[in-house]
Scaffold this motif. Structure first.
Motif, PDB file in Angstrom:
ATOM      1  N   GLN A 105       0.921  -1.148  -0.074  1.00 36.58           N
ATOM      2  CA  GLN A 105       0.046   0.102   0.060  1.00 36.58           C
ATOM      3  C   GLN A 105       0.974   1.147  -0.103  1.00 36.58           C
ATOM      4  O   GLN A 105       0.455   2.180  -0.387  1.00 36.58           O
ATOM      5  CB  GLN A 105      -0.841  -0.016   1.285  1.00 36.58           C
ATOM      6  CG  GLN A 105      -2.042  -1.213   1.203  1.00 36.58           C
ATOM      7  CD  GLN A 105      -2.912  -1.121   2.565  1.00 36.58           C
ATOM      8  OE1 GLN A 105      -2.892  -0.424   3.324  1.00 36.58           O
ATOM      9  NE2 GLN A 105      -4.105  -1.586   2.097  1.00 36.58           N
ATOM     10  N   SER A 140       5.705  -6.363  -7.810  1.00 35.71           N
ATOM     11  CA  SER A 140       4.988  -7.031  -9.065  1.00 35.71           C
ATOM     12  C   SER A 140       5.529  -8.592  -8.557  1.00 35.71           C
ATOM     13  O   SER A 140       4.560  -9.454  -9.114  1.00 35.71           O
ATOM     14  CB  SER A 140       5.833  -6.789 -10.428  1.00 35.71           C
ATOM     15  OG  SER A 140       5.189  -5.575 -10.882  1.00 35.71           O
ATOM     16  N   HIS A 143       2.822 -10.968  -7.285  1.00 39.48           N
ATOM     17  CA  HIS A 143       1.898 -11.492  -8.272  1.00 39.48           C
ATOM     18  C   HIS A 143       2.283 -12.447  -9.029  1.00 39.48           C
ATOM     19  O   HIS A 143       1.890 -13.528  -9.333  1.00 39.48           O
ATOM     20  CB  HIS A 143       1.132 -10.317  -9.036  1.00 39.48           C
ATOM     21  CG  HIS A 143       0.404  -8.993  -8.069  1.00 39.48           C
ATOM     22  ND1 HIS A 143      -0.666  -9.358  -7.491  1.00 39.48           N
ATOM     23  CD2 HIS A 143       1.023  -7.954  -7.884  1.00 39.48           C
ATOM     24  CE1 HIS A 143      -0.864  -8.086  -6.635  1.00 39.48           C
ATOM     25  NE2 HIS A 143       0.099  -7.551  -7.040  1.00 39.48           N
ATOM     26  N   ASP A 150       0.474  -8.526 -12.560  1.00 41.11           N
ATOM     27  CA  ASP A 150       0.298  -7.407 -11.526  1.00 41.11           C
ATOM     28  C   ASP A 150      -0.909  -6.447 -12.320  1.00 41.11           C
ATOM     29  O   ASP A 150      -0.901  -5.842 -12.970  1.00 41.11           O
ATOM     30  CB  ASP A 150       1.575  -6.539 -11.677  1.00 41.11           C
ATOM     31  CG  ASP A 150       1.536  -5.390 -10.782  1.00 41.11           C
ATOM     32  OD1 ASP A 150       0.551  -5.093 -10.058  1.00 41.11           O
ATOM     33  OD2 ASP A 150       2.565  -4.870 -10.427  1.00 41.11           O
ATOM     34  N   PRO A 151      -1.974  -6.447 -11.170  1.00 36.99           N
ATOM     35  CA  PRO A 151      -3.203  -5.598 -11.487  1.00 36.99           C
ATOM     36  C   PRO A 151      -2.711  -3.992 -11.552  1.00 36.99           C
ATOM     37  O   PRO A 151      -3.691  -3.410 -11.934  1.00 36.99           O
ATOM     38  CB  PRO A 151      -4.131  -5.877 -10.559  1.00 36.99           C
ATOM     39  CG  PRO A 151      -3.216  -6.216  -9.164  1.00 36.99           C
ATOM     40  CD  PRO A 151      -1.905  -6.877  -9.608  1.00 36.99           C
ATOM     41  N   THR A 152      -1.799  -3.727 -11.091  1.00 36.19           N
ATOM     42  CA  THR A 152      -1.709  -2.192 -11.091  1.00 36.19           C
ATOM     43  C   THR A 152      -0.783  -1.621 -12.427  1.00 36.19           C
ATOM     44  O   THR A 152      -0.540  -0.530 -12.514  1.00 36.19           O
ATOM     45  CB  THR A 152      -0.625  -1.626  -9.973  1.00 36.19           C
ATOM     46  OG1 THR A 152       0.927  -2.082 -10.136  1.00 36.19           O
ATOM     47  CG2 THR A 152      -0.979  -2.107  -8.591  1.00 36.19           C
ATOM     48  N   ALA A 153      -0.414  -2.768 -13.289  1.00 32.86           N
ATOM     49  CA  ALA A 153       0.188  -2.485 -14.603  1.00 32.86           C
ATOM     50  C   ALA A 153      -0.590  -2.990 -15.715  1.00 32.86           C
ATOM     51  O   ALA A 153      -1.046  -4.036 -15.628  1.00 32.86           O
ATOM     52  CB  ALA A 153       1.618  -2.504 -14.406  1.00 32.86           C
ATOM     53  N   GLN A 171       5.112  -7.412 -18.502  1.00 29.80           N
ATOM     54  CA  GLN A 171       4.793  -6.488 -17.902  1.00 29.80           C
ATOM     55  C   GLN A 171       5.911  -5.429 -17.514  1.00 29.80           C
ATOM     56  O   GLN A 171       6.992  -6.267 -17.170  1.00 29.80           O
ATOM     57  CB  GLN A 171       3.830  -6.565 -16.686  1.00 29.80           C
ATOM     58  CG  GLN A 171       2.577  -7.248 -16.663  1.00 29.80           C
ATOM     59  CD  GLN A 171       1.836  -7.092 -15.495  1.00 29.80           C
ATOM     60  OE1 GLN A 171       2.175  -7.908 -14.734  1.00 29.80           O
ATOM     61  NE2 GLN A 171       0.710  -6.193 -15.370  1.00 29.80           N
TER      62      GLN A 171
END
Length: 216
Positions: A105, A140, A143, A150-153, A171
């Protein structure tokens, strides 16, 4: 920043101790059939949903890290508790160890076991790079180690093998290859056994001996 003498001494020992991470790459065929590919994508979505429900998990195994021709290998123990993680790396020959703690976070990290004392920083990956020279996208890897994007990229590429399992993903300029899998067990889906991530002159090779999920 130069890598500490103690760290490089440990890494040389790790290089001798971690040969088990090496092995022939598995060149499994890429899934091409549209119908089978759709089924594989649906299966991966089901896997992702189940793994997302497991906030606490851990694995133990071996890791090899290299950057610009230098690096080492040894034991790794990864413990995840929701957004927080602790990664321990140990050198069996010298009995030295290092521990990286971080928070997904905030992105912050704390690295212990270095010559000169503990180091902290607002970005765990940058902290690790500055202290060791290793280029590891830690957030990353949380994940990727489980066979997830990686859900953030954004995802630059995805491949599945003919058994419907994730074969490779791309990614952040990294290509992550999945070379072997643990079979499904009860409700738990397949999980990676061997993973290799590469970008430019950097590589991270992971050989998992055991996965553990928190009891529900």
């Amino acid at each position: 920043m130069k890598v500490s003498g103690m760290l490089w001494t440990g890494l040389m020992a790790l290089s001798l101790a971690g040969c088990a991470t090496r092995g022939p790459a598995v060149d499994s065929p890429v899934l091409r059939d549209p119908e089978a590919l759709a089924a594989a994508q649906a299966s991966q979505a089901t896997r992702a949903a189940w793994l997302a429900s497991q906030a606490d998990w851990s694995f133990s195994g071996r890791v090899a890290v290299s950057a610009n021709g230098k690096g080492g290998s040894g034991r790794i123990d990864w413990e995840q508790a929701d957004a927080r993680y602790e990664v321990a790396l140990s050198a069996p020959v010298t009995r030295q160890s290092w521990r990286l703690a971080g928070d997904l976070q905030t992105g912050a990290g704390r690295l212990e076991g270095l010559e000169g004392g503990t180091r902290e920083g607002g970005n765990a990956a940058d902290l690790l790079r500055q202290a060791t020279g290793w280029d590891i996208p830690v957030a990353s890897m949380v994940h990727w180690a489980r066979g997830l994007a990686d859900p953030t990229a954004g995802v630059e590429g995805l491949e599945y093998d003919t058994q419907g399992r994730l074969r490779a993903l791309s990614q952040h300029g990294w290509r992550v290859d999945y070379l072997d899998w643990f079979p499904a067990e009860g409700a738990r889906p397949v999980l990676p056994r061997r993973v290799e991530a590469r970008r430019d002159g950097a590589a991270v090779k992971l050989a998992v001996d055991q996965w553990q999920m928190a009891p529900q």
